[in-house]
Write a protein that holds these residues in place. Structure first.
Motif, PDB file in Angstrom:
ATOM      1  N   THR A   1       0.856  -1.178   0.000  1.00 37.32           N
ATOM      2  CA  THR A   1       0.000   0.000   0.000  1.00 37.32           C
ATOM      3  C   THR A   1       0.896   1.233   0.000  1.00 37.32           C
ATOM      4  O   THR A   1       1.726   1.383   0.896  1.00 37.32           O
ATOM      5  CB  THR A   1      -0.909   0.018   1.243  1.00 37.32           C
ATOM      6  N   PRO A   2       0.740   2.095  -0.999  1.00 30.92           N
ATOM      7  CA  PRO A   2       1.565   3.297  -1.047  1.00 30.92           C
ATOM      8  C   PRO A   2       1.349   4.166   0.194  1.00 30.92           C
ATOM      9  O   PRO A   2       0.282   4.147   0.799  1.00 30.92           O
ATOM     10  CB  PRO A   2       1.077   4.032  -2.291  1.00 30.92           C
ATOM     11  N   PHE A   3       2.367   4.912   0.554  1.00 28.32           N
ATOM     12  CA  PHE A   3       2.316   5.887   1.639  1.00 28.32           C
ATOM     13  C   PHE A   3       2.124   5.250   3.012  1.00 28.32           C
ATOM     14  O   PHE A   3       1.590   5.858   3.911  1.00 28.32           O
ATOM     15  CB  PHE A   3       1.226   6.941   1.403  1.00 28.32           C
TER      16      PHE A   3
ATOM     17  N   THR B   1       4.000   2.607   6.131  1.00 30.76           N
ATOM     18  CA  THR B   1       5.293   2.146   6.637  1.00 30.76           C
ATOM     19  C   THR B   1       5.241   0.659   6.970  1.00 30.76           C
ATOM     20  O   THR B   1       5.901   0.192   7.879  1.00 30.76           O
ATOM     21  CB  THR B   1       5.708   2.945   7.885  1.00 30.76           C
ATOM     22  N   THR B   2       4.467  -0.080   6.208  1.00 27.50           N
ATOM     23  CA  THR B   2       4.367  -1.520   6.425  1.00 27.50           C
ATOM     24  C   THR B   2       5.621  -2.208   5.896  1.00 27.50           C
ATOM     25  O   THR B   2       6.274  -1.704   4.981  1.00 27.50           O
ATOM     26  CB  THR B   2       3.119  -2.091   5.723  1.00 27.50           C
ATOM     27  N   PRO B   3       5.980  -3.364   6.460  1.00 27.67           N
ATOM     28  CA  PRO B   3       7.217  -4.046   6.058  1.00 27.67           C
ATOM     29  C   PRO B   3       7.277  -4.416   4.580  1.00 27.67           C
ATOM     30  O   PRO B   3       8.368  -4.495   4.008  1.00 27.67           O
ATOM     31  CB  PRO B   3       7.224  -5.309   6.912  1.00 27.67           C
ATOM     32  N   GLU B   4       6.136  -4.626   3.939  1.00 23.56           N
ATOM     33  CA  GLU B   4       6.174  -5.011   2.520  1.00 23.56           C
ATOM     34  C   GLU B   4       6.395  -3.820   1.589  1.00 23.56           C
ATOM     35  O   GLU B   4       6.618  -3.999   0.398  1.00 23.56           O
ATOM     36  CB  GLU B   4       4.905  -5.774   2.124  1.00 23.56           C
ATOM     37  N   ASN B   5       6.375  -2.616   2.103  1.00 24.35           N
ATOM     38  CA  ASN B   5       6.612  -1.432   1.285  1.00 24.35           C
ATOM     39  C   ASN B   5       8.117  -1.244   1.108  1.00 24.35           C
ATOM     40  O   ASN B   5       8.830  -0.893   2.040  1.00 24.35           O
ATOM     41  CB  ASN B   5       6.005  -0.195   1.954  1.00 24.35           C
ATOM     42  N   PRO B   6       8.647  -1.465  -0.110  1.00 21.47           N
ATOM     43  CA  PRO B   6      10.100  -1.382  -0.317  1.00 21.47           C
ATOM     44  C   PRO B   6      10.667   0.024  -0.127  1.00 21.47           C
ATOM     45  O   PRO B   6      11.864   0.177   0.084  1.00 21.47           O
ATOM     46  CB  PRO B   6      10.287  -1.870  -1.751  1.00 21.47           C
TER      47      PRO B   6
END
Length: 120
Positions: free
Chosen positions: A77-79, A81-86
């Motif tokens: 998900t853009p914007f 701070t989840t771990p899957e956000n590169p």
């Protein structure tokens, strides 16, 4: 190049989010030189003119990581701070340029130099 790892809906979401953020530009006069302008009413008006050039940086390591994640089929998900956000990986805070990014920066140098931009 576009952010090809974002689909149309994500690009629209990014655009909407960026439009809500204020753009603050602090500009200080480089000289006291004034330029006469025609404002449609008074030809004797003088203004100080400042030209601002915006140039996007070359590819950064964070861009590469997002491209690789997208190529693997990862979704985030853009914007957030989840771990899957590169984009929020701790290793790429203040990400350096990739070799491609350095090549892009070198390629634009002649254009910038031809603009004869004063540093004063």
């Amino acid at each position: 190049e576009s952010a090809h790892h974002l689909n149309d809906g994500q690009m629209q979401q990014l655009y909407a989010a960026m439009r809500k953020r204020p753009l603050l530009v602090k500009a200080l006069p480089l000289s006291t030189e004034v330029t006469p302008v025609d404002n449609g009413e008074n030809l004797n008006v003088s203004v100080q003119v400042k030209v601002v050039h915006f140039l996007r940086h070359g590819q950064g390591f964070h861009n590469l990581m997002a491209d690789l994640a997208s190529a693997r089929g990862d979704q985030w998900t853009p914007f957030t701070t989840t771990p899957e956000n590169p984009y929020v990986m701790p290793e790429i805070v203040d990400a350096p340029l990739t070799q491609k990014g350095r090549d892009q920066a070198r390629a634009v140098q002649p254009l910038i130099q031809s603009m004869n931009i004063s540093e004063s």
